[in-house]
Design an enzyme around this catalytic site. Sequence first.
Site, mmCIF file in Angstrom:
data_model
loop_
_atom_site.group_PDB
_atom_site.id
_atom_site.type_symbol
_atom_site.label_atom_id
_atom_site.label_comp_id
_atom_site.label_asym_id
_atom_site.label_seq_id
_atom_site.Cartn_x
_atom_site.Cartn_y
_atom_site.Cartn_z
ATOM 1 N N ARG A 55 0.806 -1.224 0.000
ATOM 2 C CA ARG A 55 0.000 0.000 0.000
ATOM 3 C C ARG A 55 0.835 1.268 0.000
ATOM 4 O O ARG A 55 0.595 2.185 -0.795
ATOM 5 C CB ARG A 55 -0.918 0.042 1.243
ATOM 6 C CG ARG A 55 -2.171 -0.751 1.106
ATOM 7 C CD ARG A 55 -2.533 -1.391 2.414
ATOM 8 N NE ARG A 55 -1.560 -2.430 2.707
ATOM 9 C CZ ARG A 55 -1.677 -3.689 2.275
ATOM 10 N NH1 ARG A 55 -2.752 -4.040 1.625
ATOM 11 N NH2 ARG A 55 -0.741 -4.584 2.516
ATOM 12 N N THR A 56 1.788 1.364 0.907
ATOM 13 C CA THR A 56 2.471 2.647 1.097
ATOM 14 C C THR A 56 3.296 3.004 -0.137
ATOM 15 O O THR A 56 3.197 4.110 -0.668
ATOM 16 C CB THR A 56 3.356 2.587 2.356
ATOM 17 O OG1 THR A 56 2.571 2.074 3.424
ATOM 18 C CG2 THR A 56 3.867 3.961 2.720
ATOM 19 N N LYS A 85 26.394 -3.362 -0.093
ATOM 20 C CA LYS A 85 27.866 -3.275 -0.167
ATOM 21 C C LYS A 85 28.446 -2.572 1.056
ATOM 22 O O LYS A 85 29.634 -2.293 1.105
ATOM 23 C CB LYS A 85 28.271 -2.486 -1.420
ATOM 24 C CG LYS A 85 27.754 -3.049 -2.715
ATOM 25 C CD LYS A 85 28.176 -2.121 -3.852
ATOM 26 C CE LYS A 85 27.361 -2.392 -5.096
ATOM 27 N NZ LYS A 85 27.474 -1.293 -6.069
ATOM 28 N N ARG A 106 11.122 3.661 3.789
ATOM 29 C CA ARG A 106 10.709 2.698 4.827
ATOM 30 C C ARG A 106 11.944 1.928 5.268
ATOM 31 O O ARG A 106 12.743 1.483 4.423
ATOM 32 C CB ARG A 106 9.655 1.731 4.302
ATOM 33 C CG ARG A 106 9.391 0.587 5.293
ATOM 34 C CD ARG A 106 8.192 -0.238 4.939
ATOM 35 N NE ARG A 106 6.961 0.527 5.136
ATOM 36 C CZ ARG A 106 5.748 0.011 4.993
ATOM 37 N NH1 ARG A 106 5.602 -1.255 4.673
ATOM 38 N NH2 ARG A 106 4.678 0.763 5.178
ATOM 39 N N HIS A 134 4.594 5.563 11.711
ATOM 40 C CA HIS A 134 4.135 5.521 10.325
ATOM 41 C C HIS A 134 3.195 6.721 10.155
ATOM 42 O O HIS A 134 1.974 6.573 10.074
ATOM 43 C CB HIS A 134 3.401 4.196 10.087
ATOM 44 C CG HIS A 134 3.212 3.818 8.656
ATOM 45 N ND1 HIS A 134 3.402 4.687 7.591
ATOM 46 C CD2 HIS A 134 2.810 2.645 8.085
ATOM 47 C CE1 HIS A 134 3.141 4.059 6.460
ATOM 48 N NE2 HIS A 134 2.782 2.824 6.726
#
Length: 308
Positions: A55-56, A85, A106, A134
């Site tokens: 969704r986000t 890396k 995120r 959030h």
Amino acid sequence: MSRLFHVVEAQQFNVELMANIFATAREMEQVVQHYGSNILSRRVMATLFYEPSTRTRLSFESAMCRLGGGVLTTENAREFSSAAKGETLEDTIRVVAGYADVIVMRHYESGTSKRAAAVSPVPVINAGDGSGQHPTQALLDMYTIQREIGRLDDIGIAMVGDLANGRTVRSLCYLLAKYRNPMIYFVAPQVVRMKDDIKEYLRRHHVSFVEAEDLYEVAPKVDVVYQTRIQKERFGDRITEYEQARGQYIINRALLDCMKKESVVMHPLPRVDEIDPDIDSDPRAAYFRQAHNGLYVRMALLRMLLGA
Ligand code: CP
């Protein structure tokens, strides 16, 4: 605050700013359904996701596309960015900020958005940081409550499920505390009760809350039952604790029968087994409308952040 730059935590928002965002989100509904828009043409958004999302990430990307902007994306940044890396988060942000006008991030660790914002010359939006916050989910949750219940003051809400690991409920508490007279019921298995920092914040801000065990007692009293998933991925090897928490609170027809006619069931999604799909067709099941509202709220945020 009247002008947004970074969006890292829900405490940044006040009632006036949220009213602006929600009014703009209503306009965005019209843009999507009727007019279309190119107000963010020549603007670029980078989405850096170190944890899974449907969704986000997709609603942010859709929001940018629908406003005429471009999108750069790394959907599994832990593996497919130079983090693999050994590059530091700060270096990654400094570099990506040279390619994009806004970074949506995120991450699996709480607090990473603040670290990113500290070095970024372009706005950073927290799209979920571990068990932290959030904030854009909380904004779309408030927008949904306004659309479904018709007000944001005097809201009774039951927050149910994994409240210890749930970043959405944490951010939502901060936003509810900005409005008049909320009443919050925390209904959680013992091992995932709401953490003390949020309870202390609510006490400091004179927000009424109680911790309850019987969801059937709470359900008839509230406008919103906000269900959440028990987040298996946050338990590590504590499988017994996960199994204890899972399945304790299920929203099904029997629970819906206890709820007020004009109340709603919300859930940030994804769900596993904590809402019976049999209730999806009930008008009070608001969770798919809630996910859809994410598009409009994120369009509004991008428009405000990018100064269009
Ligand atoms: N609600 C939410 O954050 O969903 P995703 O994990 O799919 O982005």
